[in-house]
Scaffold this active site. Structure first.
Site, short mmCIF file in Angstrom:
data_model
loop_
_atom_site.label_atom_id
_atom_site.label_comp_id
_atom_site.label_asym_id
_atom_site.label_seq_id
_atom_site.Cartn_x
_atom_site.Cartn_y
_atom_site.Cartn_z
N CYS A 79 17.25 17.82 -12.49
CA CYS A 79 16.93 16.41 -12.25
C CYS A 79 17.27 15.98 -10.82
O CYS A 79 16.61 16.40 -9.90
CB CYS A 79 17.58 15.55 -13.32
SG CYS A 79 16.72 13.99 -13.52
N HIS A 170 16.93 17.64 -18.48
CA HIS A 170 18.38 17.87 -18.61
C HIS A 170 18.65 18.90 -19.72
O HIS A 170 18.97 18.50 -20.84
CB HIS A 170 19.09 16.56 -18.96
CG HIS A 170 19.16 15.60 -17.83
ND1 HIS A 170 20.26 15.50 -16.99
CD2 HIS A 170 18.28 14.67 -17.38
CE1 HIS A 170 20.05 14.57 -16.09
NE2 HIS A 170 18.85 14.05 -16.30
N GLU A 172 21.19 20.53 -20.22
CA GLU A 172 22.60 20.45 -20.64
C GLU A 172 22.80 19.39 -21.73
O GLU A 172 23.85 19.34 -22.35
CB GLU A 172 23.51 20.18 -19.42
CG GLU A 172 23.53 18.75 -18.89
CD GLU A 172 22.28 18.35 -18.09
OE1 GLU A 172 21.31 19.13 -18.05
OE2 GLU A 172 22.29 17.23 -17.53
N1 GLN Z 1 16.07 9.25 -10.57
C1 GLN Z 1 17.19 10.02 -10.10
C2 GLN Z 1 17.11 10.28 -8.59
O1 GLN Z 1 16.19 9.90 -7.97
C3 GLN Z 1 17.33 11.31 -10.85
C4 GLN Z 1 17.60 11.03 -12.31
C5 GLN Z 1 18.45 12.03 -13.00
O2 GLN Z 1 19.08 12.91 -12.39
N2 GLN Z 1 18.60 11.86 -14.30
O3 GLN Z 1 18.02 10.85 -8.06
#
Ligand code: GLN
Length: 197
Positions: A79, A170, A172
């Site tokens: 992410c 995610h 995890e």
């Molecule tokens: N939207 C977040 C970003 O731009 C990432 C979101 C996440 O890691 N759950 O960093």
């Protein structure tokens, strides 16, 4: 046994530790630069990429992390971690660790889809994997040296470039450790070839 660090500045750190340990790795929560030493691989968790970058700068992590990536050891970004690994980020000039030849689009699934789960077909995993997406990015473009591992609605959500692995969801936050297992195997493989050389 391989030793894998989880960057512990922000995000779901403990959950990554749990999934890595379930996959047979020894883990270290990395909060200080010295803790990168002796690791065979590193996970960069989700969170918020601009906040994470602020913390990386505050604790002087940028150069050590860049060196870690250049040293040949595997790195897995989830992410916000994917955003940190990307060489290009749509709509902004600032990039972070820039290890992978991909373009990341932040918060890319739109407001109505801030958080959702979706079954994914991931290359290398036999059964479907439930992807948990939270204000997730996707990869809008990859260079030809990047292997796409999973897509959702034609959006790339997991990719690998050699020793670098990234996903928009995610893994995890599920009890399914198969994607961590995939990374642990990458780390084992890389450790073996390092020793042989
Ligand atoms: N939207 C977040 C970003 O731009 C990432 C979101 C996440 O890691 N759950 O960093």
């Amino acid at each position: 046994m391989v030793k894998i660090g989880v960057l512990g500045l922000q995000g779901a750190v403990r959950e990554h530790v749990k999934s890595l340990e379930a996959s047979g790795a020894e883990t270290v929560v990395v909060k200080r630069v010295e803790e990168l030493e002796g690791l065979d691989g590193l996970v960069i968790p989700g969170g918020e990429s601009t906040t994470m970058r602020r913390l990386i700068d505050k604790y002087n992590f940028l150069e050590p992390l860049q060196q870690f990536g250049a040293s040949g050891k595997p790195v897995f970004g989830t992410c916000a971690g994917l955003i940190l690994l990307s060489k290009r980020i749509e709509g902004q000039d600032l990039t972070h660790l820039a290890f992978m030849d991909v373009t990341a689009k932040r918060n890319a699934f739109g407001r109505q889809r801030e958080s959702f789960e979706a079954p994914l077909k991931i290359k290398g995993l036999e059964e479907e994997f439930i992807g948990v997406f939270i204000r997730a990015p996707y990869i809008s473009e990859v260079d030809e040296n990047v292997e796409v591992l999973a897509s959702f609605n034609d959006r790339i959500v997991a990719a690998r470039q050699g020793r670098f692995l990234a996903c928009a969801f995610h893994p995890e936050l599920t009890d399914d450790a198969r994607f961590h297992q995939y990374f642990v195997e990458m780390v084992e493989e890389s450790k073996k070839t390092c020793i042989e050389q």
